[in-house]
Design an enzyme around this catalytic site. Structure first.
Site, PDB file in Angstrom:
ATOM      1  N   CYS A  55       6.500 -42.425 -42.832  1.00 44.41           N
ATOM      2  CA  CYS A  55       7.178 -43.541 -43.501  1.00 44.41           C
ATOM      3  C   CYS A  55       7.927 -44.451 -42.532  1.00 44.41           C
ATOM      4  O   CYS A  55       7.761 -45.674 -42.555  1.00 44.41           O
ATOM      5  CB  CYS A  55       8.093 -43.041 -44.613  1.00 44.41           C
ATOM      6  SG  CYS A  55       9.473 -41.992 -44.105  1.00 44.41           S
ATOM      7  N   HIS A 103      13.414 -40.963 -46.713  1.00 43.87           N
ATOM      8  CA  HIS A 103      12.198 -41.746 -46.959  1.00 43.87           C
ATOM      9  C   HIS A 103      12.541 -43.226 -46.888  1.00 43.87           C
ATOM     10  O   HIS A 103      13.642 -43.638 -47.245  1.00 43.87           O
ATOM     11  CB  HIS A 103      11.582 -41.409 -48.319  1.00 43.87           C
ATOM     12  CG  HIS A 103      10.237 -42.018 -48.510  1.00 43.87           C
ATOM     13  ND1 HIS A 103       9.167 -41.739 -47.689  1.00 43.87           N
ATOM     14  CD2 HIS A 103       9.789 -42.926 -49.413  1.00 43.87           C
ATOM     15  CE1 HIS A 103       8.108 -42.436 -48.095  1.00 43.87           C
ATOM     16  NE2 HIS A 103       8.460 -43.168 -49.128  1.00 43.87           N
ATOM     17  N   HIS A 115       4.551 -48.063 -48.605  1.00 43.81           N
ATOM     18  CA  HIS A 115       5.077 -46.891 -47.911  1.00 43.81           C
ATOM     19  C   HIS A 115       3.982 -45.903 -47.547  1.00 43.81           C
ATOM     20  O   HIS A 115       2.863 -45.970 -48.062  1.00 43.81           O
ATOM     21  CB  HIS A 115       6.173 -46.208 -48.731  1.00 43.81           C
ATOM     22  CG  HIS A 115       5.683 -45.495 -49.956  1.00 43.81           C
ATOM     23  ND1 HIS A 115       6.255 -44.332 -50.394  1.00 43.81           N
ATOM     24  CD2 HIS A 115       4.699 -45.767 -50.840  1.00 43.81           C
ATOM     25  CE1 HIS A 115       5.644 -43.917 -51.489  1.00 43.81           C
ATOM     26  NE2 HIS A 115       4.693 -44.772 -51.782  1.00 43.81           N
TER      27      HIS A 115
END
Length: 139
Positions: A55, A103, A115
């Site tokens: 990510c 994240h 993402h």
């Protein structure tokens, strides 16, 4: 099996061309445009591109394409740039999730983000609502 797990890489109604109309070179929207070219690339923990990403590696790579040097990890990225309130998000802003900021993605408008989520799921545009929002920054 992998494609069934991954689902669609773009949600229904996602219109890349409309989203990127009026693109400003070097902006967050330009970084989003760069990141969108990686849709379908595999998730690999610790990968920073150009063909595999985690990510924070995707965020770092996308902004590097528009000349911006961004820290490597999601925690470091969450302290970079200017804070943005969730209600003020604009495409290209960087969004962070979970209380420990584990994240990160790039806001793609209409409650969506670009993402690299997890093993077996390629880079994609997905709804933000499935992940607990923490904060956002504008680079």
């Amino acid at each position: 099996d992998k494609s069934a797990l991954a689902g669609s890489m773009f949600p229904p109604g996602f219109d890349r061309d409309t989203l990127l109309r009026g693109l400003v070179p070097g902006s967050g929207t330009s970084a989003l445009a760069a990141g969108l070219t990686r849709v379908g690339a595999p998730y690999v923990w610790g990968a920073i591109g150009p063909d595999q990403f985690d990510c924070s590696g995707l965020v770092q790579w996308a902004f590097k394409q528009v000349g911006k040097s961004v820290p490597r990890t999601s925690q470091q990225q969450s302290n970079f740039g200017t804070p943005v309130a969730e209600q003020d998000l604009q495409p290209g802003d960087v969004v962070f999730f979970y209380s420990e900021v584990s994240h990160v993605g790039i806001y793609a408008g209409n409650g969506l983000m670009l993402h690299a989520s997890t093993f077996g799921v390629p880079v994609q545009v997905a709804p933000m609502g499935s992940t607990p929002f923490h904060s956002a920054r504008r680079y």
